[in-house]
Design a protein around this motif. Structure first.
Motif, short mmCIF file in Angstrom:
data_model
loop_
_atom_site.label_atom_id
_atom_site.label_comp_id
_atom_site.label_asym_id
_atom_site.label_seq_id
_atom_site.Cartn_x
_atom_site.Cartn_y
_atom_site.Cartn_z
N THR A 58 1.16 -1.46 0.35
CA THR A 58 -0.26 -0.17 0.15
C THR A 58 0.67 1.16 0.24
O THR A 58 0.46 2.15 -0.92
N ALA A 59 2.14 1.32 0.70
CA ALA A 59 2.65 2.69 0.82
C ALA A 59 3.50 2.91 -0.33
O ALA A 59 3.10 3.78 -1.34
N ARG A 60 3.34 1.40 -1.25
CA ARG A 60 4.59 1.60 -2.15
C ARG A 60 3.73 2.65 -3.59
O ARG A 60 3.77 2.89 -4.38
N LEU A 61 2.61 1.57 -3.37
CA LEU A 61 1.63 2.04 -4.79
C LEU A 61 1.25 3.62 -4.20
O LEU A 61 0.46 4.50 -5.09
N ILE A 62 1.45 4.67 -2.92
CA ILE A 62 1.17 5.56 -2.65
C ILE A 62 1.81 6.38 -3.19
O ILE A 62 1.49 7.13 -4.10
N ALA A 63 3.07 5.60 -3.16
CA ALA A 63 3.95 6.60 -3.28
C ALA A 63 3.95 6.52 -5.45
O ALA A 63 4.36 7.74 -5.59
N THR A 64 3.85 5.17 -5.48
CA THR A 64 3.87 5.43 -7.53
C THR A 64 2.17 6.61 -7.70
O THR A 64 3.23 7.10 -8.75
N GLU A 65 1.56 5.89 -7.28
CA GLU A 65 0.72 7.08 -7.56
C GLU A 65 1.21 8.79 -7.54
O GLU A 65 0.39 9.39 -8.43
N LEU A 66 1.39 8.79 -6.22
CA LEU A 66 1.60 10.32 -5.55
C LEU A 66 3.04 10.49 -7.58
O LEU A 66 2.39 11.40 -7.54
N GLU A 67 3.65 9.78 -7.38
CA GLU A 67 3.99 10.05 -8.52
C GLU A 67 3.94 10.19 -9.84
O GLU A 67 4.55 11.31 -10.83
N LEU A 68 3.21 9.72 -10.20
CA LEU A 68 2.43 9.29 -11.18
C LEU A 68 1.70 10.25 -12.37
O LEU A 68 1.85 11.34 -12.48
N SER A 69 0.89 10.99 -10.61
CA SER A 69 0.26 11.88 -10.37
C SER A 69 0.93 13.26 -10.63
O SER A 69 0.20 14.52 -11.21
N ARG A 70 1.95 13.38 -9.77
CA ARG A 70 2.97 14.72 -10.20
C ARG A 70 3.54 15.01 -11.79
O ARG A 70 3.91 16.49 -11.79
N ASP A 71 3.87 13.83 -11.96
CA ASP A 71 3.78 14.06 -13.63
C ASP A 71 3.56 14.56 -14.03
O ASP A 71 3.77 14.79 -15.16
N VAL A 72 1.56 13.78 -14.31
CA VAL A 72 0.67 14.59 -15.39
C VAL A 72 0.49 16.03 -14.94
O VAL A 72 0.34 17.12 -15.75
N ILE A 73 0.78 16.12 -13.73
CA ILE A 73 -0.13 17.70 -13.57
C ILE A 73 1.38 18.73 -13.96
O ILE A 73 1.23 19.50 -14.72
#
Length: 77
Positions: A58-73
């Protein structure tokens, strides 16, 4: 003069496909762990190990999604 509305992203940008695939794999692993947890007794040792792995995934998923959303934004058109 009013600014033109920014078009919505219809597809994942090329540079974040790998992160999106990683997030999908982590979601699948998380679902598998949750299913295994539902089959365990409440105080089983196996359940404790599964809960620890679930917390890590779950922690790895949150970090990956945060990185993904940051890259898209932060993507500039």
């Amino acid at each position: 003069m009013p600014r033109a509305a920014r078009p919505a992203l219809s597809a994942v940008p090329l540079l974040v496909w790998e992160a999106a695939a990683d997030a999908a794999a982590l979601r699948q692993e998380r679902a598998r762990l949750m299913a295994a947890l539902s089959r365990c007794r409440p105080y089983a040792r196996r359940r404790v190990r599964l809960e620890l792995r679930l917390a890590d995934i779950t922690a790895r998923l949150i970090a990956t999604e945060l990185e993904l959303s940051r890259d898209v934004i932060l993507r500039r058109d």
